[in-house]
Design an enzyme around this catalytic site. Structure first.
Site, PDB file in Angstrom:
ATOM      1  N   GLY A 102       9.073  -0.486  33.424  1.00 17.02           N
ATOM      2  CA  GLY A 102       8.839   0.474  34.533  1.00 17.02           C
ATOM      3  C   GLY A 102       8.866   1.773  34.117  1.00 17.02           C
ATOM      4  N   GLY A 111       9.909   5.952  35.420  1.00 15.95           N
ATOM      5  CA  GLY A 111      10.213   6.540  36.377  1.00 15.95           C
ATOM      6  C   GLY A 111      10.453   8.244  36.039  1.00 15.95           C
ATOM      7  N   GLY A 112      11.268   8.880  36.927  1.00 12.72           N
ATOM      8  CA  GLY A 112      11.621  10.373  36.702  1.00 12.72           C
ATOM      9  C   GLY A 112      12.340  10.907  35.533  1.00 12.72           C
ATOM     10  CE1 TYR A 113      16.728  12.082  36.548  1.00  8.29           C
ATOM     11  CE2 TYR A 113      16.628   9.793  37.076  1.00  8.29           C
ATOM     12  CZ  TYR A 113      16.971  11.078  37.224  1.00  8.29           C
ATOM     13  OH  TYR A 113      17.436  11.325  38.498  1.00  8.29           O
ATOM     14  N   GLY A 114      12.112   8.825  32.531  1.00  6.58           N
ATOM     15  CA  GLY A 114      11.304   8.377  31.365  1.00  6.58           C
ATOM     16  C   GLY A 114      10.964   6.887  31.554  1.00  6.58           C
ATOM     17  CE  LYS A 115       5.593   5.275  29.020  1.00  8.62           C
ATOM     18  NZ  LYS A 115       4.370   5.073  28.175  1.00  8.62           N
ATOM     19  CB  VAL A 116      12.745   1.254  32.432  1.00 10.25           C
ATOM     20  CG1 VAL A 116      13.950   0.068  32.648  1.00 10.25           C
ATOM     21  CG2 VAL A 116      13.355   2.700  33.138  1.00 10.25           C
ATOM     22  CE  LYS A 159      16.751   4.379  34.194  1.00  4.10           C
ATOM     23  NZ  LYS A 159      17.114   5.012  35.644  1.00  4.10           N
ATOM     24  CG  ASP A 164      16.318  10.486  43.384  1.00  2.85           C
ATOM     25  OD1 ASP A 164      15.668  10.758  44.676  1.00  2.85           O
ATOM     26  OD2 ASP A 164      15.748  10.412  42.354  1.00  2.85           O
TER      27      ASP A 164
HETATM   28  P1  ADP Z   1      12.964   6.294  39.088  1.00  2.00           P
HETATM   29  O1  ADP Z   1      13.137   7.564  38.246  1.00  2.00           O
HETATM   30  O2  ADP Z   1      11.893   6.374  39.936  1.00  2.00           O
HETATM   31  O3  ADP Z   1      14.130   5.946  39.822  1.00  2.00           O
HETATM   32  P2  ADP Z   1      13.633   4.252  37.001  1.00  2.00           P
HETATM   33  O4  ADP Z   1      13.327   5.117  35.798  1.00  2.00           O
HETATM   34  O5  ADP Z   1      15.066   4.312  37.351  1.00  2.00           O
HETATM   35  O6  ADP Z   1      12.868   4.870  38.108  1.00  2.00           O
HETATM   36  O7  ADP Z   1      13.126   2.910  36.739  1.00  2.00           O
HETATM   37  C1  ADP Z   1      11.647   2.828  36.686  1.00  2.00           C
HETATM   38  C2  ADP Z   1      11.739   1.123  36.970  1.00  2.00           C
HETATM   39  O8  ADP Z   1      12.285   0.375  36.058  1.00  2.00           O
HETATM   40  C3  ADP Z   1      12.277   0.595  38.211  1.00  2.00           C
HETATM   41  O9  ADP Z   1      11.279   0.970  39.278  1.00  2.00           O
HETATM   42  C4  ADP Z   1      12.618  -0.809  38.002  1.00  2.00           C
HETATM   43  O10 ADP Z   1      11.357  -1.620  38.018  1.00  2.00           O
HETATM   44  C5  ADP Z   1      12.960  -0.908  36.776  1.00  2.00           C
HETATM   45  N1  ADP Z   1      14.419  -0.678  36.267  1.00  2.00           N
HETATM   46  C6  ADP Z   1      15.280   0.538  36.249  1.00  2.00           C
HETATM   47  N2  ADP Z   1      16.304  -0.076  35.703  1.00  2.00           N
HETATM   48  C7  ADP Z   1      16.521  -1.487  36.095  1.00  2.00           C
HETATM   49  C8  ADP Z   1      17.602  -2.475  35.682  1.00  2.00           C
HETATM   50  N3  ADP Z   1      18.684  -1.958  35.498  1.00  2.00           N
HETATM   51  N4  ADP Z   1      17.150  -3.690  35.776  1.00  2.00           N
HETATM   52  C9  ADP Z   1      15.861  -4.101  35.941  1.00  2.00           C
HETATM   53  N5  ADP Z   1      14.998  -3.114  36.173  1.00  2.00           N
HETATM   54  C10 ADP Z   1      15.089  -1.955  36.247  1.00  2.00           C
END
Ligand code: ADP
Length: 289
Positions: free
Chosen positions: A19, A21-26, A40, A136
């Site tokens: 995934g 999100g706001g802070y980069g890729k996961v 992250k 958030d």
């Molecule tokens: P946002 O900044 O939108 O909150 P994140 O960067 O936290 O998004 O996360 C992006 C995506 O990565 C999430 O929507 C989720 O699907 C996945 N993700 C984040 N953290 C975890 C985790 N600890 N375990 C499993 N999936 C995760």
């Protein structure tokens, strides 16, 4: 440990992206103990790698609670900022509400998810040293583990982002649809802003709707529906998530709705504390009071 994390940074593949999100890729990865983790790759602004920043992250890695996604570790090397979290098998609450994850969250499960997240937030507000305002809270920051236990993610990060940016005093952080209107107006941040956002999440648990759909705010839609009605379910029957709408007895439904609406009161002083929310949800779950 440091060595473990060093390994993890070498051992995860960018093809395992889960995934962004706001802070980069996961990414999904594994540490040497065999534990699955979410890594992250952060983009946290100008303070990156600075001493203050590291101190703050170290602090976060010491916050432990059953309903908080644990920060297993972090590493800053060669300009990269990696935050390593325990892996949440069932993904975000949001994707479970849309059925995309194939799970069915029944009504009782939804109350449990609300209670779990509330406990995590109450812990941040009341017991963490120093207290942490999440800033958030939203359904994509509530993750579900293999047992569908709710854990709050990303706590402490918004603070880092805003305090490392240049326009501290003129910037309101948060996500549209979840943003406390009073905080938006006054820029005075308190725990009650998290309570507001949490109330929006509770409304999502009832309706499965996004906080803003087709330009309409869920909070306003529900307030209007409730004002117009004196029937059972507060006239919300049509707004209840179809996945639970036909449950014969939504035990505690009206108390749950009332609590959500208290959380999203315009004025912060009219909202309960997270601790009070926990108590009420416990009582709803055990069907007393
Ligand atoms: P946002 O900044 O939108 O909150 P994140 O960067 O936290 O998004 O996360 C992006 C995506 O990565 C999430 O929507 C989720 O699907 C996945 N993700 C984040 N953290 C975890 C985790 N600890 N375990 C499993 N999936 C995760």
């Amino acid at each position: 440990s440091y060595d473990e994390l060093r390994k993890c940074t070498n051992n995860f593949s960018e093809s395992n992206e889960i995934g962004s999100g706001g802070y980069g890729k996961v990414y999904r990865g594994m540490i040497s103990s065999g534990k699955l983790v979410a890594i992250k790759k952060a983009q946290l602004g100008s303070m990156q790698g600075g001493l203050e920043f590291k101190t703050e992250i170290e602090l976060l890695s010491r916050v432990h609670h059953k309903n908080l996604v644990g920060l297993v570790g972090f590493c800053f090397e060669q300009g990269e900022q990696l935050l390593v979290y325990e892996f949440m098998m069932n993904g975000t609450l949001r994707e479970n509400l849309t059925g995309r994850n194939g799970t069915h969250l029944d009504w009782k499960r939804r109350i449990r998810i609300a209670l779990g997240s509330a406990r995590g937030l109450a812990y941040l507000h009341e017991l963490a040293h120093p207290p942490i305002i999440h800033r958030d809270v939203k359904s994509t920051n509530i993750l579900l583990d293999e047992n569908l236990t709710a854990k709050v993610a990303d706590f402490g990060l918004s603070k880092l982002v805003s305090e490392t940016s240049e326009h501290v005093s003129t910037q309101v952080k948060g996500t549209l649809g979840y943003l406390d209107p009073e905080y938006y107006m006054t820029q005075q941040l308190t725990e009650k802003s998290d309570v507001y956002s949490f109330g929006v999440v509770m409304l999502e648990l009832i309706t499965a709707k996004q906080p803003i759909e087709k330009g309409k705010y869920i909070v306003r839609e529900i307030r209007t529906a409730m004002d117009k009605s004196d029937e059972s379910h507060y006239g919300l029957k049509e707004m209840i998530d179809p996945a639970i709408r036909n449950t014969p007895n939504l035990v505690g439904f009206s108390r749950f709705v009332e609590l959500a609406m208290q959380c999203v009161e315009e004025s912060a002083s009219d909202r309960p504390t997270m601790n009070e929310v926990v108590k009420t949800l416990e009582s709803i779950l055990h069907n007393d009071g």
